[in-house]
Scaffold this active site. Sequence first.
Site, PDB file in Angstrom:
ATOM      1  CG  ASP A  14      -1.728  -1.252   1.391  1.00 28.13           C
ATOM      2  OD1 ASP A  14      -2.087  -1.851   0.369  1.00 28.13           O
ATOM      3  OD2 ASP A  14      -1.987  -1.642   2.541  1.00 28.13           O
ATOM      4  CD  GLU A 203      -8.661  -2.880  -1.723  1.00 32.62           C
ATOM      5  OE1 GLU A 203      -9.125  -2.809  -0.572  1.00 32.62           O
ATOM      6  OE2 GLU A 203      -7.938  -3.813  -2.096  1.00 32.62           O
TER       7      GLU A 203
END
Length: 452
Positions: A14, A203
């Site tokens: 991430d 997402e």
Amino acid sequence: MANPYLPNWEYIPDGEPRVFGDRVYIYGSHDKAGSDKFCDYVLKCWSAPVTNLNEWVCHGDVFHTQADRDHASDTDWTNRSNELFAPDVVEKDGKYYLYAYIVNSIGCVAVADKPEGPFKMISTYKYTIPDEICCNGWFIDPGVLVDDDGRTYIYCGYERSFLAEVNSENMYEILDGTCIEHFIPCEPTEEGGFDEKDKCFFEAASPRKVGDTYYMIYSPKRGSRLAYATSDSPTGPFTYRGYIVDNGVDYPGGNDHGSIACINGQWYIFYHRMTNGTIMSRRGCVEKIEILPDGTIPTVEMTSLGFEDSLNPYRITPADIACVLKNGNGNIMITERNVFERVVTNITEGCVIGYKYFDFGDDFSSKTMEFAAQINGFGCDCHMHILIDGEDGEEIGVVDIGHDNGAVSTIVKNVTGRHSVFFKITTDYTGWTGDYFKQRTLFELKSFVFMK
């Protein structure tokens, strides 16, 4: 640095790249080798000079939702079910603001005087957005944009997206009446079918402004990709433009999350790659990209290069920088045996292992060179075919692998120029024994090198 670009023991998924001053910073969540869950309870920060992307420095754990042996928790309302996912950090008026996504709990904003922290919690988000939109205040995967006019926007979502304006005076209060839902569509059109899934939000919202164009990097419902959309306004509407990278092409894929950054004049896409036979053990990778005059970003392939232009075949290459892992009859993967050893394992007949790209130079005087590999044997005999420019490319040699651990070697054809290198695994087993050995792990690959 090759991919993964951080030390091999570090698992930062991430990753949000940010250039502050003369350094590039990576803010990410934190996985562990072979974990059975996404992330843990710390956020980490690494940085490197923009002029030398081989010198990454760890700034340690910059935020915590649990106490550990060295730190108290930065939050007093979290517990053992509140892992930290997917942060972002932005600069505003000389301060650095960290936006934390806390699983199963309301998220928060922390501030620091320096990009690397230490970050101190200011407040949980203050908002009037309905909880069904912002997941009870989680503000999933917050991506934050401080625009040129000083206004601040936050972009969030899981399986549905929303954005809102943040009060730039305190950086944690969501301004009433500014929420916009579905800035990226969440469902494909009926006529579009599966191909429309790239256009639909899953997402990992990450905003960037390039010139006068607003880019939204996100993970679409075709989940191993990072797609992008553009707008002439921070609040949209955003138009789908394509996808940048896919971590599942000829590799064990999984979710993806990352963003783009311009470092010393070169644009990059930061993303992550799966290891240890799980989608919950991810390491950060990077590829060079180009933003064309029309605003499009051509899709790039996943490589072993990282920040390098080419790899050196005459230096020992660790096996775990493979960017192609294709199964034969097993579940080929990179795994961490310990902090010092990572191997390609579960290698069965028919497996393909690939590396992109090596520069072999321009030595036309030699007809041959040597190849050696370090392996762990599994009591089987097999052959590793050495090919260039693809799994069906030119075969330049074959190395025979036996039962034992150690080095194996062979003579191969001399190669010049820039090429990918692939290994294809075969055996001589036939009949019912052949069927038996097709299911067995034949060996593990630790490293290899070419020699002249």
